[in-house]
Scaffold this active site. Structure first.
Site, PDB file in Angstrom:
ATOM      1  N   SER A  31      45.145  44.320  41.107  1.00 49.05           N
ATOM      2  CA  SER A  31      45.081  43.869  42.724  1.00 49.05           C
ATOM      3  C   SER A  31      46.408  44.246  43.880  1.00 49.05           C
ATOM      4  CB  SER A  31      44.779  42.048  42.715  1.00 49.05           C
ATOM      5  OG  SER A  31      43.068  41.486  42.600  1.00 49.05           O
ATOM      6  N   HIS A  62      41.010  47.377  45.490  1.00 51.58           N
ATOM      7  CA  HIS A  62      40.989  48.593  44.928  1.00 51.58           C
ATOM      8  C   HIS A  62      40.717  50.004  44.930  1.00 51.58           C
ATOM      9  CE1 HIS A  62      41.521  45.886  40.885  1.00 51.58           C
ATOM     10  NE2 HIS A  62      41.785  44.897  42.181  1.00 51.58           N
ATOM     11  N   HIS A  84      36.306  45.414  36.567  1.00 55.60           N
ATOM     12  CA  HIS A  84      36.271  43.611  36.213  1.00 55.60           C
ATOM     13  C   HIS A  84      34.814  43.741  35.422  1.00 55.60           C
ATOM     14  CE1 HIS A  84      39.886  43.657  39.427  1.00 55.60           C
ATOM     15  NE2 HIS A  84      40.608  42.941  38.230  1.00 55.60           N
ATOM     16  N   TYR A  86      33.852  40.950  35.840  1.00 50.71           N
ATOM     17  CA  TYR A  86      33.510  39.716  36.931  1.00 50.71           C
ATOM     18  C   TYR A  86      31.975  40.668  37.633  1.00 50.71           C
ATOM     19  CZ  TYR A  86      37.180  40.795  40.068  1.00 50.71           C
ATOM     20  OH  TYR A  86      38.023  40.645  40.696  1.00 50.71           O
ATOM     21  N   GLU A  87      32.488  42.047  37.603  1.00 54.59           N
ATOM     22  CA  GLU A  87      31.578  42.773  38.960  1.00 54.59           C
ATOM     23  C   GLU A  87      30.450  43.407  37.564  1.00 54.59           C
ATOM     24  OE1 GLU A  87      34.256  45.429  41.080  1.00 54.59           O
ATOM     25  OE2 GLU A  87      35.557  45.603  38.926  1.00 54.59           O
ATOM     26  N   ALA A 114      47.167  40.555  38.413  1.00 57.72           N
ATOM     27  CA  ALA A 114      47.849  39.874  39.470  1.00 57.72           C
ATOM     28  C   ALA A 114      47.115  38.482  38.705  1.00 57.72           C
ATOM     29  CB  ALA A 114      46.522  39.182  40.873  1.00 57.72           C
ATOM     30  N   MET A 212      41.599  37.567  35.706  1.00 55.14           N
ATOM     31  CA  MET A 212      40.273  37.777  34.998  1.00 55.14           C
ATOM     32  C   MET A 212      40.409  39.633  34.303  1.00 55.14           C
ATOM     33  SD  MET A 212      38.775  35.870  38.243  1.00 55.14           S
ATOM     34  CE  MET A 212      39.146  34.800  38.521  1.00 55.14           C
ATOM     35  N   SER A 213      41.175  39.874  34.081  1.00 55.80           N
ATOM     36  CA  SER A 213      40.919  41.358  33.653  1.00 55.80           C
ATOM     37  C   SER A 213      42.100  41.628  32.554  1.00 55.80           C
ATOM     38  CB  SER A 213      42.027  42.046  34.981  1.00 55.80           C
ATOM     39  OG  SER A 213      42.941  41.534  35.332  1.00 55.80           O
ATOM     40  N   ASN A 236      49.503  32.795  42.543  1.00 60.90           N
ATOM     41  CA  ASN A 236      49.120  31.727  43.307  1.00 60.90           C
ATOM     42  C   ASN A 236      49.508  31.032  41.953  1.00 60.90           C
ATOM     43  OD1 ASN A 236      46.833  32.905  41.989  1.00 60.90           O
ATOM     44  ND2 ASN A 236      46.595  30.712  41.280  1.00 60.90           N
ATOM     45  N   HIS A 247      40.890  34.406  47.207  1.00 62.84           N
ATOM     46  CA  HIS A 247      41.379  36.913  47.195  1.00 62.84           C
ATOM     47  C   HIS A 247      42.782  37.368  48.063  1.00 62.84           C
ATOM     48  CE1 HIS A 247      40.640  40.321  44.998  1.00 62.84           C
ATOM     49  NE2 HIS A 247      40.387  41.462  45.793  1.00 62.84           N
TER      50      HIS A 247
HETATM   51  N1  HPA Z   1      42.972  32.366  38.413  1.00 58.60           N
HETATM   52  C1  HPA Z   1      42.569  33.287  37.171  1.00 58.60           C
HETATM   53  N2  HPA Z   1      42.536  34.614  37.954  1.00 58.60           N
HETATM   54  C2  HPA Z   1      43.589  34.941  38.783  1.00 58.60           C
HETATM   55  C3  HPA Z   1      44.052  33.878  39.654  1.00 58.60           C
HETATM   56  C4  HPA Z   1      43.601  32.549  39.066  1.00 58.60           C
HETATM   57  O1  HPA Z   1      44.270  31.550  39.563  1.00 58.60           O
HETATM   58  N3  HPA Z   1      45.047  34.268  40.311  1.00 58.60           N
HETATM   59  C5  HPA Z   1      45.148  35.685  40.023  1.00 58.60           C
HETATM   60  N4  HPA Z   1      44.182  35.914  39.116  1.00 58.60           N
END
Ligand code: HPA
Length: 272
Positions: A31, A62, A84, A86-87, A114, A212-213, A236, A247
């Site tokens: 990302s 992306h 991903h 989740y997509e 990320a 998530m990757s 974060n 996001h």
């Molecule tokens: N959790 C899961 N996936 C993420 C996060 C998070 O806090 N930040 C960036 N990708």
């Protein structure tokens, strides 16, 4: 797996019809980190939709190009944008770029992502070298019949993150005055962010950052005998109730740190 071999062979044939190319290093960028690809010289950019059997990414941020060219004096193939779980992509689709890189002849895979920082020492904007992972995605990309030509049935994961590459990137970072933290990444399926109880559990398990990757790509890279270097951009904090991920912020922070991560990876690539 036979199906994967055929699809990958067709994708390689198409790429070779555009340019005969044998990358030493493959990159999969996460990302907001797409600008790394803009530094690649003499580049050929192939839209994902032109590559046979390549899934097309749907997430904002992306771009969806395979960029091939010279970077840090090395021939590289860079996937600008990843797929991903989740997509809704299958694990075979999520890891298709890794199979393609292996078939193109790469022996090093560089992955960026990320991630949320769970360890109190990790803050937004930090770079974290991934030293190990926990697979909490609820599945594994190697489930199903194994093709011994692609890799072993039960691949070892004890050295999934290459120690020599880790030593190299740490010394390049310290020469450049870039602080590179290190830690364990836990991969979750998403797309919902983690509950406070999940974050507490993951920390107790020894994870430092969550995302998530990456985990599926690294498992397939190990299977295909690629050496892996993986770096998270902490976008974060993810600690208890203080989970401020959204996001937009993920893209914003990743975009700001992108240029220094690009320089770090370029100098590292040059010395691989
Ligand atoms: N959790 C899961 N996936 C993420 C996060 C998070 O806090 N930040 C960036 N990708």
């Amino acid at each position: 797996m036979r199906e994967i071999k055929r699809k990958v062979a067709e994708a390689v044939e198409y790429i070779h019809s555009l340019r005969s190319f044998s990358p030493q290093v493959g990159l999969i960028l996460g990302s907001g980190l797409g600008q790394v690809a803009e530094e690649i010289e003499d580049r050929l950019m192939i839209p994902y939709q032109d590559i046979p059997h390549m899934p097309v990414s749907t997430v904002r941020g992306h771009a969806g190009h395979l960029v091939m060219g010279d970077w840090g004096g090395k021939q590289v193939a860079c996937f600008q944008g990843r797929f991903h779980y989740y997509e809704g992509y299958s694990m075979a689709e999520v890891t298709f770029p890794v199979r393609l890189l292996a078939a193109l002849g790469a022996n090093v895979l560089v992955v960026t992502n990320a991630a949320g920082g769970m360890n109190p020492s990790l803050n937004p904007g930090d770079l974290m070298l991934i030293t190990d992972h926990i697979n909490f995605m609820g599945t594994n990309p190697l489930i199903g019949p194994n093709d011994a030509e692609l890799g072993p049935r039960f691949p070892s994961m004890t050295s999934a993150y290459d120690r020599d590459l880790a030593t190299l990137v740490c010394s390049v970072a310290s020469e450049m005055g870039i602080e590179l933290k290190h830690g364990v990444y836990i991969g979750v399926s998403g797309p919902s962010f983690e509950t406070p109880a999940e974050l507490k559990a993951f920390s107790l398990w020894g994870a430092d950052a969550v995302g998530m990757s990456t985990v599926p790509e690294v498992i397939v890279a190990s299977h295909a005998d690629l050496k892996v270097l993986a770096i998270s951009v902490i976008t974060n904090i993810a600690r208890g109730e203080a989970h401020e991920a959204h996001h937009g912020q993920v893209l914003d922070v990743a975009g700001k740190v992108g240029p220094s991560l690009a320089r770090l990876l370029e100098k590292t690539c040059a010395r691989i």
